[in-house]
Design a protein around this motif. Structure first.
Motif, mmCIF file in Angstrom:
data_model
loop_
_atom_site.group_PDB
_atom_site.id
_atom_site.type_symbol
_atom_site.label_atom_id
_atom_site.label_comp_id
_atom_site.label_asym_id
_atom_site.label_seq_id
_atom_site.Cartn_x
_atom_site.Cartn_y
_atom_site.Cartn_z
ATOM 1 N N ASN C 231 -48.534 -12.307 15.013
ATOM 2 C CA ASN C 231 -48.747 -13.552 14.284
ATOM 3 C C ASN C 231 -48.978 -14.672 15.289
ATOM 4 O O ASN C 231 -48.251 -14.776 16.275
ATOM 5 C CB ASN C 231 -47.524 -13.856 13.408
ATOM 6 C CG ASN C 231 -47.761 -15.069 12.521
ATOM 7 O OD1 ASN C 231 -47.766 -16.200 12.989
ATOM 8 N ND2 ASN C 231 -47.976 -14.819 11.245
ATOM 9 N N LYS C 232 -49.977 -15.502 15.026
ATOM 10 C CA LYS C 232 -50.357 -16.495 16.036
ATOM 11 C C LYS C 232 -49.488 -17.741 16.016
ATOM 12 O O LYS C 232 -49.518 -18.509 16.956
ATOM 13 C CB LYS C 232 -51.811 -16.880 15.863
ATOM 14 C CG LYS C 232 -52.078 -17.743 14.634
ATOM 15 C CD LYS C 232 -53.512 -18.227 14.640
ATOM 16 C CE LYS C 232 -53.829 -18.972 13.352
ATOM 17 N NZ LYS C 232 -55.218 -19.419 13.349
ATOM 18 N N GLY C 233 -48.752 -17.957 14.937
ATOM 19 C CA GLY C 233 -47.964 -19.180 14.846
ATOM 20 C C GLY C 233 -46.523 -18.885 14.482
ATOM 21 O O GLY C 233 -46.091 -19.079 13.350
ATOM 22 N N PRO C 234 -45.726 -18.399 15.439
ATOM 23 C CA PRO C 234 -44.381 -17.914 15.103
ATOM 24 C C PRO C 234 -43.477 -18.976 14.484
ATOM 25 O O PRO C 234 -42.644 -18.644 13.640
ATOM 26 C CB PRO C 234 -43.822 -17.413 16.440
ATOM 27 C CG PRO C 234 -44.788 -17.802 17.488
ATOM 28 C CD PRO C 234 -46.070 -18.174 16.855
ATOM 29 N N HIS C 235 -43.619 -20.236 14.885
ATOM 30 C CA HIS C 235 -42.739 -21.258 14.301
ATOM 31 C C HIS C 235 -43.035 -21.453 12.817
ATOM 32 O O HIS C 235 -42.126 -21.586 11.995
ATOM 33 C CB HIS C 235 -42.893 -22.583 15.058
ATOM 34 C CG HIS C 235 -42.232 -22.549 16.395
ATOM 35 N ND1 HIS C 235 -40.916 -22.865 16.593
ATOM 36 C CD2 HIS C 235 -42.708 -22.181 17.612
ATOM 37 C CE1 HIS C 235 -40.600 -22.725 17.870
ATOM 38 N NE2 HIS C 235 -41.679 -22.300 18.513
ATOM 39 N N ILE C 236 -44.315 -21.454 12.483
ATOM 40 C CA ILE C 236 -44.697 -21.615 11.081
ATOM 41 C C ILE C 236 -44.315 -20.356 10.298
ATOM 42 O O ILE C 236 -43.782 -20.426 9.191
ATOM 43 C CB ILE C 236 -46.207 -21.902 10.974
ATOM 44 C CG1 ILE C 236 -46.511 -23.237 11.644
ATOM 45 C CG2 ILE C 236 -46.653 -21.883 9.520
ATOM 46 C CD1 ILE C 236 -47.980 -23.533 11.791
ATOM 47 N N ALA C 237 -44.541 -19.206 10.896
ATOM 48 C CA ALA C 237 -44.200 -17.946 10.227
ATOM 49 C C ALA C 237 -42.706 -17.876 9.938
ATOM 50 O O ALA C 237 -42.274 -17.435 8.869
ATOM 51 C CB ALA C 237 -44.631 -16.767 11.105
ATOM 52 N N ARG C 238 -41.925 -18.351 10.892
ATOM 53 C CA ARG C 238 -40.473 -18.342 10.691
ATOM 54 C C ARG C 238 -40.088 -19.190 9.478
ATOM 55 O O ARG C 238 -39.253 -18.781 8.658
ATOM 56 C CB ARG C 238 -39.759 -18.877 11.933
ATOM 57 C CG ARG C 238 -38.273 -19.029 11.702
ATOM 58 C CD ARG C 238 -37.527 -19.476 12.925
ATOM 59 N NE ARG C 238 -37.816 -20.860 13.274
ATOM 60 C CZ ARG C 238 -37.068 -21.563 14.127
ATOM 61 N NH1 ARG C 238 -36.046 -21.000 14.711
ATOM 62 N NH2 ARG C 238 -37.391 -22.810 14.422
ATOM 63 N N GLY C 464 -51.910 -31.129 14.283
ATOM 64 C CA GLY C 464 -50.812 -30.169 14.425
ATOM 65 C C GLY C 464 -50.004 -30.472 15.676
ATOM 66 O O GLY C 464 -50.536 -30.984 16.659
ATOM 67 N N ARG C 465 -48.728 -30.118 15.662
ATOM 68 C CA ARG C 465 -47.860 -30.472 16.781
ATOM 69 C C ARG C 465 -47.857 -29.391 17.861
ATOM 70 O O ARG C 465 -47.819 -28.200 17.566
ATOM 71 C CB ARG C 465 -46.439 -30.698 16.271
ATOM 72 C CG ARG C 465 -45.534 -31.407 17.267
ATOM 73 C CD ARG C 465 -44.529 -32.332 16.580
ATOM 74 N NE ARG C 465 -43.794 -31.624 15.543
ATOM 75 C CZ ARG C 465 -42.659 -30.935 15.766
ATOM 76 N NH1 ARG C 465 -42.148 -30.860 16.974
ATOM 77 N NH2 ARG C 465 -42.044 -30.335 14.780
ATOM 78 N N SER C 466 -47.916 -29.842 19.105
ATOM 79 C CA SER C 466 -47.707 -28.969 20.268
ATOM 80 C C SER C 466 -46.549 -29.528 21.067
ATOM 81 O O SER C 466 -46.514 -30.717 21.357
ATOM 82 C CB SER C 466 -48.961 -28.945 21.163
ATOM 83 O OG SER C 466 -49.942 -28.107 20.625
ATOM 84 N N THR C 467 -45.615 -28.674 21.408
ATOM 85 C CA THR C 467 -44.453 -29.105 22.190
ATOM 86 C C THR C 467 -44.344 -28.198 23.410
ATOM 87 O O THR C 467 -44.467 -26.975 23.270
ATOM 88 C CB THR C 467 -43.152 -28.932 21.371
ATOM 89 O OG1 THR C 467 -43.390 -29.383 20.039
ATOM 90 C CG2 THR C 467 -42.007 -29.704 21.986
ATOM 91 N N GLY C 483 -44.682 -22.508 22.858
ATOM 92 C CA GLY C 483 -44.056 -21.915 21.673
ATOM 93 C C GLY C 483 -44.940 -20.983 20.883
ATOM 94 O O GLY C 483 -44.585 -20.581 19.778
ATOM 95 N N SER C 484 -46.089 -20.616 21.428
ATOM 96 C CA SER C 484 -46.896 -19.650 20.681
ATOM 97 C C SER C 484 -47.606 -18.691 21.616
ATOM 98 O O SER C 484 -47.785 -18.974 22.802
ATOM 99 C CB SER C 484 -47.889 -20.353 19.740
ATOM 100 O OG SER C 484 -49.027 -20.744 20.430
ATOM 101 N N PRO C 485 -47.985 -17.542 21.094
ATOM 102 C CA PRO C 485 -48.587 -16.512 21.949
ATOM 103 C C PRO C 485 -50.024 -16.853 22.330
ATOM 104 O O PRO C 485 -50.665 -17.677 21.685
ATOM 105 C CB PRO C 485 -48.560 -15.271 21.057
ATOM 106 C CG PRO C 485 -48.581 -15.795 19.661
ATOM 107 C CD PRO C 485 -47.840 -17.096 19.700
ATOM 108 N N GLY C 521 -39.980 -25.154 21.728
ATOM 109 C CA GLY C 521 -40.327 -26.236 20.819
ATOM 110 C C GLY C 521 -41.435 -25.804 19.879
ATOM 111 O O GLY C 521 -42.122 -24.796 20.105
ATOM 112 N N PHE C 522 -41.633 -26.587 18.836
ATOM 113 C CA PHE C 522 -42.601 -26.226 17.799
ATOM 114 C C PHE C 522 -44.024 -26.211 18.359
ATOM 115 O O PHE C 522 -44.449 -27.133 19.050
ATOM 116 C CB PHE C 522 -42.523 -27.230 16.647
ATOM 117 C CG PHE C 522 -43.468 -26.908 15.527
ATOM 118 C CD1 PHE C 522 -43.061 -26.108 14.471
ATOM 119 C CD2 PHE C 522 -44.770 -27.395 15.544
ATOM 120 C CE1 PHE C 522 -43.948 -25.798 13.447
ATOM 121 C CE2 PHE C 522 -45.656 -27.092 14.522
ATOM 122 C CZ PHE C 522 -45.240 -26.294 13.474
#
Lengths: 289, 153, 759
Positions: C231-238, C464-467, C483-485, C521-522
């Motif tokens: 999944n490309k967006g683990p924070h959103i998926a969570r 969209g947020r990048s941290t 925070g993402s792959p 971070g998100f």
């Protein structure tokens, strides 16, 4: 994958005995590209799978006037064999067109015949070369002309206790030229929309002494276009004669409509490609004269 | 169950396998060699390419029992220690991959080509490699990588 | 900051990918490569009906099979529906199945073979219901209603929408209706010299990533839920997994894995919620891998679409107005996309042209077919194929060169975009001209050869947020946590280069770490060609903070005021003759308990007035007798800013091109009675290495983006408009206009013979 018991006979006699014993419950496996796909999709569920890979004498090629090709010869070995390229370039071409190098490195010529996929490239080539397959069972051996082999979609005249052991390609008549055309309008690794194998033999005057034409992906079975062949005999190999003869293939084929095209389009493409194949084969024959 | 003996990446291996075990399952699950990938499952995409006696095959269509007595090469077996195989180095140097999922198969197919034909033409590279699909690169840099590796040898 | 002040060590250099050695050696760990002790396998039973009531399910025989650990049906999973925007996707069908391939029951068993054998033992009693498959049929008043209940809509779309958006308007089966008006369209049509109207249709295509959707869920004794997923967006998926299951977000950990290709398709959860339910029921870690058959028949492919365009043109062949109507076929569920309507589906409807008056209507509709999702510039490739064909058709009907018509109408400095925005540094004509020169647009061509052009405009994503968290260690080395792959785009390598550039060092000094969702971070993830921009902004913010902290430390060390410190070209700190490098400074600080240092950085998405252009040129050879099209060569010209990594940049151009070649030449999910019949890669044809054209890339540097170091975007620019260049070239070659994709050799033959009989 469906579960099965794998048996690996060490000799042809042992294989024939196993087949006689298990008959309809057993399937033979050589390269496996056909059978494993069917088993993965649960379209084949044999209780026994009999592996032929120990029977390596069945992978040889011998030249004695014609060719004797062991059923276990891989398509890649045939596509690259100097002997095949010299004596039956049509077969080398057709083998080289099958799928990709990986499939060709696994799949065998005998397996391709027994699999009887009407889209395959090797059956029309062998039909055009007037080849026979040799089938053995514990009851004996018989030779079957390739054009008599296929009875339906993935169906052959082979009995459940028979093993394809050899493919025999007769010596090609002097003055012959051949060609294999595979029509691939989408991607180069696709199945053919239609494929054509042709052999044209010219006499000393440059007229057509004999022609053999066969098609793949043109019906439920590989098809030989005898009407095309008959009308060409004795005629000069000019554009008009080849075109008129090619038009007769319309009634020889019975294509299946699918996402590669309508039946009518495939008929048209059969005509176009038979004409082009005849012209190319005649050209090759002239150069050979 | 059958016992099979093979030479895997130059090491002798003896194992019990289910009769119906596929080679890709044997490598990935039994031997934990997960460098070999499985994708299309029908022998088209090439992600599961391994070499058997030097020839490229689809391990998703091969029975594990058919590896008995053979030499099997996987992506884990072509570097020499920390020294990458020239093809691995070339893919790295020339951007021959992006997501990397098809890369082990690409490199093994290319290895079989260069082992048989050390200096292929561009057309020969394309013909041979057309059974290894890649969705990321558009293939140009894979060809460049293989050509570079061939030139370097 | 701009390109002129680069260090020459990091940004702009062909740095080898930092994930490269792992990927070429097979050591990179994808979700499918993870194995846990006691792990078992999940498989699903799927509906054979496009629309059916599920009367009864008997799982008793499946449950009795040895090795089966859990069998679930719709009654056993939470009632919460999943959706990235529209919450309409059940974990397993509850009472009704809406497409062929919908998950109806699931099994977890010790082996995949046992799980699949168990599926065959589940008895489902269906009552077939009326179904509708085509988008235009679905909106008819008498069409069957696919979702009779009210669908909850999440209100936080990441990107603002122009115009008037209505979710679930009172039109049968419509998910969203967007209307955008600008100017006076009716007036423009009233005074038009000529009016042109054309209709186009584009099929669903699969993203074609080689790694299928894969997930592994493990529930610890302490209740912590561990997930490994493609999944490309683990924070959103969570967040979605938490919402669907009731597990608090901070009890769910998505672990870092490498992603085997995304192209938009790996943003949805697919089997993750079901996998959690199976793991919960079985008390074991469960792995689920969609096989290729499931991917093609029940994944989340690109929306098919029907597009009608109507244009008003004045005497000088200038566009006065465009009216557009687009109907996107969303399939049976809307939940796989995170936006109300496909943004490329309206933003591109007037192309890269100056069009003072527009009236656009975009519908997204339910049908009883597989649910659609996002793929590379969602909506844009469909719509741009239509627009760039339409413009070509207008040129041909008026009788002027298609390139000239584009030049004449190209948006230029001082023009408003069709949506009424004002942008700067517009180099549309320059991009067209540079490509045309390299291609040789005016060169004569042989019979059967055709030339085609298409153009595209789009800004880099800035939403969209990048941290990020940037750490300088006690040895002075830099670590950047994201925070993402990396889905394959090279974004982790780009992050390393950007960090290195800020500190005037090389990427050898920088470590990139993908955190899990508890520690990082998100990050919104790869989307809309945004990451280089947004991660760039976050890294710049973190680097600025870090430099201030380092400057303060250096001032302390060198006994001066922070304002006296100068940072040198090599990243060292000096004041009045004394110099200290980062390593020495951090060593000094560490001895005093002041190192390592960590600074967080967050991007600041702001409206930007920057955009970029692409122009594509294709040469084809068409066999009039067979309809076969050969794509001989392509020239692709790009208006670019600073290129962070030329090898990665060119890789995106080449990969984007070949995905478009697939879209143009061979790819189509063929549906029959609602079911996908191109169900394996033998029938769904991705381009091969033998199908590539000769390619020349033309880059126009000097463009300027909104991101640090003046970078622009490339990921979608390379792809979106290409298909139309190819079909336009087919028209040029044989005079046959293709208004559907992919190219059909059969349609070309029909067209050629129709023209012949008309002549």
């Amino acid at each position: 994958m469906v579960p099965f018991t794998y048996l690996e006979p060490a000799s042809l006699d042992e294989a024939l005995a196993l087949l006689a014993q298990h008959g309809g419950e057993a399937k033979l496996i050589a390269g496996g590209t056909g059978l494993v796909n069917l088993m993965k999709q649960r379209l084949a569920r044999p209780a026994f799978v009999i592996g032929l890979r120990a029977l390596q004498p069945l992978a040889g090629i011998s030249e004695n006037g014609g060719l004797k090709i062991g059923a276990l010869a891989t398509l890649q070995s045939l596509a690259t064999s100097e002997t095949i390229r010299r004596t039956a370039p049509l077969l080398a071409e057709a083998c080289g067109h099958v799928a990709t190098v990986r499939v060709r490195s696994m799949a065998t010529l005998g397996g391709a015949m027994a699999h009887a996929d009407p889209n395959l490239d090797t059956p029309p080539a062998l039909m055009a070369l007037d080849a026979q397959i040799v089938a053995r069972s514990h009851r004996g051996e018989r030779a079957i002309p390739v054009e008599k082999l296929f009875t339906g979609y993935y169906q052959t005249v082979l009995e459940s206790d028979e093993i394809v052991t050899e493919i025999r390609v007769p010596a090609q008549p002097a003055g012959s030229g051949t060609v294999f055309l595979k029509f691939l309008p989408a991607t180069q690794d696709d199945y053919a929309t239609v494929s054509v194998a042709a052999r044209v033999t010219l006499d000393r005057n440059g007229n057509i002494a004999d022609a053999r034409v066969a098609l793949g992906a043109a019906a439920m079975v590989p098809v030989r276009a005898t009407a095309v062949e008959t009308v060409l005999r004795g005629k000069p190999a000019d554009d008009r004669n080849l075109g008129e003869a090619a038009a007769l293939v319309r009634d020889a084929v019975d294509p299946i409509e699918d996402f590669r095209g309508s039946a009518e389009y495939k008929r048209k493409m059969a005509v176009v490609h038979v004409r082009r194949a005849l012209a190319a084969a005649a050209g090759n024959a002239k150069r050979a004269l | 169950m059958r016992t099979i003996k093979l030479t895997l990446n130059d090491t002798a291996v003896t194992r019990e396998v289910e009769d119906s075990r596929l080679l890709v399952e044997f490598l990935r699950e039994d031997l934990k060699l997960t460098g070999t990938k499985e994708s299309c499952g029908v022998g088209v995409c090439g992600a599961c390419t391994v070499l058997i006696d030097g020839k490229p095959i689809s391990s998703c269509l091969a029975l594990a029992v058919h590896a008995d007595g053979c030499a099997v090469t996987t992506i884990e077996g072509i570097a020499e220690g920390d020294r990458l195989h020239p093809l691995q180095q070339a893919f790295l140097d020339h951007g021959g991959f992006q997501c990397g999922i098809c890369t082990p198969g690409q490199i093994l197919a290319a290895k079989a080509l260069l082992d048989a034909k050390p200096h292929p033409t561009r057309a020969e590279i394309q013909e041979w490699m057309m059974g290894n699909l890649c969705r990321c690169t558009g293939y140009y840099k894979i060809i460049e990588s293989i050509a570079a590796a061939a030139g370097a040898e | 900051m701009d390109g002129a002040s680069l260090s020459g060590k990091a940004v702009g250099q062909p740095i080898k990918r930092i994930d490269g050695v792992a990927k070429v050696t097979g050591r990179a760990r994808y979700a499918g490569d993870i194995e846990l002790p006691g792990m078992i396998y999940g498989r699903t039973l799927r509906s054979p009906h496009p629309s059916a009531r599920i009367r009864a399910i008997d799982t008793s025989r499946a449950k009795a099979l040895p090795g089966v650990r859990a069998v679930l049906t719709g009654a056993d999973v939470p009632d919460a529906l999943y959706g990235r925007m529209c919450k309409d996707v059940p974990t397993l069908a509850k009472g009704v199945a809406r497409f062929v391939g919908e998950k109806v029951a699931a099994v977890a068993a010790d082996t995949i073979e046992i799980a699949e054998a168990a599926l065959e033992l589940i008895d489902v009693e269906y009552e077939p219901l009326p179904a509708v498959f085509a988008e235009e049929d679905a909106i008819q008043p008498n069409a069957p209603v696919i979702h009779p209940e009210t669908v909850e809509v999440f209100s936080g779309a990441p990107v603002a929408v122009h115009g008037e958006l209505v979710m679930y308007p009172p039109i049968r089966n419509v998910i969203s209706r967007l209307k955008v008006h600008h100017g006076d369209t009716a007036g423009a049509f009233a005074k038009a010299h000529r009016i042109f109207e054309h209709r186009f249709s584009v099929p669903a295509i699969h993203q074609g990533y080689i790694e299928p959707h894969t997930c592994l869920v493990s529930i610890g004794a302490d209740g912590l839920v561990d997930v490994w997923a493609a999944n490309k967006g683990p924070h959103i998926a969570r967040a979605h997994l938490a919402a669907a299951t009731g597990v608090p977000e901070n009890r769910i950990r998505f672990n870092p894995v490498v992603i085997g290709g995304d192209f938009g398709g790996k943003g949805s959860l697919m089997d993750i919620i079901l996998c959690y339910c199976l793991a919960r029921a079985a008390g074991r870690p469960v792995k689920m891998v969609m096989n290729s058959f499931e991917e093609l028949t029940a994944g989340n492919p690109r929306h098919s679409a029907t597009i009608t365009l109507r244009s008003a043109v004045d005497r000088d062949a200038k566009l006065l107005a465009i009216e557009a109507r687009v109907i996107f076929n969303a399939g049976a569920y809307a939940g796989f996309v995170p936006v109300p309507t496909l943004h490329g589906g309206y933003g591109e409807l007037a192309g890269a042209y100056r069009v003072p008056n527009i009236a656009i209507e975009v519908l997204r509709v339910y049908t009883n077919t597989l649910p659609r999702g996002h793929m590379r510039a969602p909506g844009a490739p469909q719509v741009t194929f239509a627009v760039e064909s339409h413009i070509d058709m207008i040129a041909r009907e008026i009788g002027i060169d298609p390139l000239e018509l584009r030049r004449r109408n190209a948006i230029a400095e001082g023009d408003h975009t069709p949506l009424g925005e004002m942008r700067r540094h517009l180099r549309c004509r320059e991009t067209i001209d540079a490509g045309a020169r390299a291609f040789g647009w005016d060169k004569p061509k042989a019979p059967g050869i055709g030339y085609g052009i298409s153009i595209y405009e789009h800004p880099a994503g800035n939403f969209g947020r990048s941290t990020v968290a940037l750490t300088v260690g006690t040895d002075g080395r830099l670590t950047i946590q994201v925070g993402s792959p990396d889905t394959g785009t090279g974004f982790h390598t780009i992050a390393a280069q950007l960090v290195a550039e800020h500190f005037a060092t090389t990427v050898d000094d920088v470590e990139v770490v993908q955190g899990d969702t508890l520690t990082s971070g998100f990050e919104f993830g790869a989307s809309g060609q945004r990451l280089t921009t947004t991660i760039g902004q976050a890294i710049a913010a973190a680097s600025d903070k870090m430099k201030r902290e380092l400057t303060a430390l250096a001032a302390e060390r060198l006994n001066c005021a922070p304002g006296d410190i100068r940072i040198g070209g090599d990243g060292s700190f000096s004041a009045s003759g004394a110099t200290i490098d980062r390593r020495a400074l951090m060593g000094w600080a560490a001895a005093r308990g002041k190192a390592p240092l960590t600074c967080e950085g967050v991007n600041a998405p702001e409206p930007s007035d920057r955009t970029s252009f692409a122009a594509h040129f294709a040469e084809v050879a068409v066999d009039r007798e067979t309809g076969q099209v050969r794509l001989n060569r392509v020239v692709t010209a790009h208006d670019i800013g600073t290129v962070v990594n030329p090898v990665l940049h060119q890789g995106h151009i080449e990969g984007g091109l070949m995905q478009a070649v697939g879209q143009a030449m061979s790819e189509r999910l063929v549906l029959k009675d609602g079911a996908v019949i191109t169900a394996h890669l033998g029938d769904y044809k991705l381009p091969t290495m033998m199908d590539i054209p000769a390619l020349e890339t033309v880059l126009l540097p000097g463009g300027s983006g909104a991101a640090p170091f003046a970078t622009t975007a490339i990921g979608e620019m390379s792809n979106v408009a290409v298909a139309a260049a190819i079909t336009n070239a087919v028209f040029d070659a044989v005079g046959v206009r293709l208004v559907e994709l992919p190219i059909s050799a059969e349609k070309i033959v029909e067209g050629v013979s129709k023209k012949a009989s008309a002549a």
